[in-house]
Scaffold this active site. Structure first.
Site, PDB file in Angstrom:
ATOM      1  N   ARG A   1      28.267  96.536 -29.246  1.00  0.00           N
ATOM      2  CA  ARG A   1      26.843  96.832 -29.190  1.00  0.00           C
ATOM      3  C   ARG A   1      26.522  98.185 -29.809  1.00  0.00           C
ATOM      4  NH1 ARG A   1      25.221  93.517 -24.898  1.00  0.00           N
ATOM      5  NH2 ARG A   1      23.043  93.553 -24.258  1.00  0.00           N
TER       6      ARG A   1
ATOM      7  N   ARG B   1      15.772  88.026 -13.515  1.00  0.00           N
ATOM      8  CA  ARG B   1      16.798  89.054 -13.580  1.00  0.00           C
ATOM      9  C   ARG B   1      16.098  90.403 -13.541  1.00  0.00           C
ATOM     10  NH1 ARG B   1      20.664  88.259 -18.724  1.00  0.00           N
ATOM     11  NH2 ARG B   1      20.163  90.427 -19.118  1.00  0.00           N
TER      12      ARG B   1
ATOM     13  N   ARG C   1      11.905  84.284 -18.706  1.00  0.00           N
ATOM     14  CA  ARG C   1      13.194  83.722 -18.301  1.00  0.00           C
ATOM     15  C   ARG C   1      13.360  83.790 -16.779  1.00  0.00           C
ATOM     16  NH1 ARG C   1      18.317  85.818 -21.507  1.00  0.00           N
ATOM     17  NH2 ARG C   1      17.693  87.878 -20.760  1.00  0.00           N
TER      18      ARG C   1
ATOM     19  N   ARG D   1      15.113  97.571 -23.247  1.00  0.00           N
ATOM     20  CA  ARG D   1      16.318  96.954 -23.827  1.00  0.00           C
ATOM     21  C   ARG D   1      16.139  96.689 -25.318  1.00  0.00           C
ATOM     22  NH1 ARG D   1      16.405  92.127 -20.282  1.00  0.00           N
ATOM     23  NH2 ARG D   1      18.146  91.282 -21.462  1.00  0.00           N
TER      24      ARG D   1
ATOM     25  N   LYS E   1      20.878  84.342 -27.667  1.00  0.00           N
ATOM     26  CA  LYS E   1      22.330  84.488 -27.815  1.00  0.00           C
ATOM     27  C   LYS E   1      23.103  83.730 -26.751  1.00  0.00           C
ATOM     28  CE  LYS E   1      22.707  88.803 -27.688  1.00  0.00           C
ATOM     29  NZ  LYS E   1      23.430  89.377 -26.561  1.00  0.00           N
TER      30      LYS E   1
HETATM   31  P1  ADP Z   1      20.981  90.702 -23.108  1.00  0.00           P
HETATM   32  O1  ADP Z   1      20.364  89.595 -22.353  1.00  0.00           O
HETATM   33  O2  ADP Z   1      20.124  91.923 -23.249  1.00  0.00           O
HETATM   34  O3  ADP Z   1      21.668  90.314 -24.365  1.00  0.00           O
HETATM   35  P2  ADP Z   1      23.516  91.159 -21.730  1.00  0.00           P
HETATM   36  O4  ADP Z   1      23.597  90.162 -20.658  1.00  0.00           O
HETATM   37  O5  ADP Z   1      24.389  91.018 -22.917  1.00  0.00           O
HETATM   38  O6  ADP Z   1      22.015  91.333 -22.122  1.00  0.00           O
HETATM   39  O7  ADP Z   1      23.778  92.632 -21.128  1.00  0.00           O
HETATM   40  C1  ADP Z   1      23.038  93.121 -20.035  1.00  0.00           C
HETATM   41  C2  ADP Z   1      23.289  94.600 -19.852  1.00  0.00           C
HETATM   42  O8  ADP Z   1      24.698  94.856 -19.678  1.00  0.00           O
HETATM   43  C3  ADP Z   1      22.896  95.498 -21.020  1.00  0.00           C
HETATM   44  O9  ADP Z   1      21.531  95.834 -21.002  1.00  0.00           O
HETATM   45  C4  ADP Z   1      23.810  96.714 -20.795  1.00  0.00           C
HETATM   46  O10 ADP Z   1      23.329  97.547 -19.769  1.00  0.00           O
HETATM   47  C5  ADP Z   1      25.103  96.087 -20.312  1.00  0.00           C
HETATM   48  N1  ADP Z   1      26.027  95.759 -21.433  1.00  0.00           N
HETATM   49  C6  ADP Z   1      26.477  94.524 -21.763  1.00  0.00           C
HETATM   50  N2  ADP Z   1      27.311  94.587 -22.813  1.00  0.00           N
HETATM   51  C7  ADP Z   1      27.394  95.897 -23.162  1.00  0.00           C
HETATM   52  C8  ADP Z   1      28.078  96.618 -24.181  1.00  0.00           C
HETATM   53  N3  ADP Z   1      28.873  95.991 -25.090  1.00  0.00           N
HETATM   54  N4  ADP Z   1      27.920  97.960 -24.242  1.00  0.00           N
HETATM   55  C9  ADP Z   1      27.145  98.602 -23.368  1.00  0.00           C
HETATM   56  N5  ADP Z   1      26.441  97.997 -22.391  1.00  0.00           N
HETATM   57  C10 ADP Z   1      26.568  96.649 -22.276  1.00  0.00           C
END
Ligand code: ADP
Ligand code: ZN
Length: 215
Positions: A85, A157, A124, A168, A13
């Site tokens: 989400r 990370r 990653r 996750r 993404k």
């Molecule tokens: P990923 O690489 O899993 O797509 P993101 O960078 O989008 O992760 O998000 C990392 C973390 O930030 C998530 O695991 C969550 O803890 C928090 N987070 C991000 N966006 C949201 C959201 N819309 N609702 C709830 N938690 C979120």
């Protein structure tokens, strides 16, 4: 124009978002990036979100919606990455948009088998200074552990460790995947195979956006 990019962690993404915003000039809203920045700056919001983000859980909907509300101007062109989400967040988003007479136009869902998602996440690495993203399998830096762009050290990370990556993905299945059915019901969902190489995934995503614009 509001486009949502949906997909499990590891589906690419973030990479595809960067390509699409370059291509179409959308404003980019990535809630994960915002949370990480707020945590690094130790703001009040960051302190509230920190324990959730580091352990791979979702930040509570109320906090997310509060954060997003001031950052979306209905009428703007946005690519949303990582938001909504949950189905409750999707309702919250509709409310924010409706106030400005807008709605979600397109939801692009990246699909990927779970083992491949885990493999991608745990391989990653990111630059500790400039944030550039690498991958020890598919996008290795020229010198191991060192950023090509700025020379700083590459790190994993905290939430990309194997145990947290699996958590996750489970959270995605339980809380975010229901959005696929939700947006299918609204007839604005398009599914794209994320296991193809990045250029082909980009082409498939762009074809959907172009089709939308041509309507
Ligand atoms: P990923 O690489 O899993 O797509 P993101 O960078 O989008 O992760 O998000 C990392 C973390 O930030 C998530 O695991 C969550 O803890 C928090 N987070 C991000 N966006 C949201 C959201 N819309 N609702 C709830 N938690 C979120
Ligand atoms: Zn760097």
């Amino acid at each position: 124009m509001i486009v949502i990019l949906l997909g499990a962690p590891g589906s690419g993404k973030g990479t595809q978002s960067q390509r699409l915003i370059k291509r179409y000039g959308y404003q980019y809203l990535a809630t994960g990036d915002i949370f990480r920045a707020e945590i690094a700056q130790k703001t009040e919001l960051g302190q509230k979100a920190e324990s959730y983000v580091k352990s791979g859980k979702l930040v509570p909907d109320g906090l997310v919606l509060e954060m997003v509300t001031g950052r979306i101007q209905p009428g703007g062109k946005y690519l949303l990455d990582g938001f909504p989400r949950t189905v409750d967040q999707a309702h919250g988003l509709s409310d924010i948009l409706r106030r400005g007479g807008a709605e979600v136009d397109l939801v692009l869902s990246l699909t990927l088998p779970t083992p491949e998602a885990i493999r991608r996440m745990t391989s990653r690495r990111i630059c500790s200074k400039c944030g550039e993203v690498y991958n020890v399998i598919s996008r290795r830096p020229k010198v191991e552990g060192v950023c090509d762009k700025c020379g700083a050290a590459l790190i994993q990370r905290e939430d990309d460790s194997t145990a947290t990556a699996e958590r996750r993905l489970m959270v995605f299945e339980l809380q975010t995947h229901p959005l696929v059915a939700y947006y299918k019901g609204e007839q604005i969902l398009r599914e794209i195979d994320a296991s193809a190489d990045p250029d082909r995934v980009e082409a498939a995503l762009a074809a959907e956006i172009d089709a939308l614009k041509a309507r």
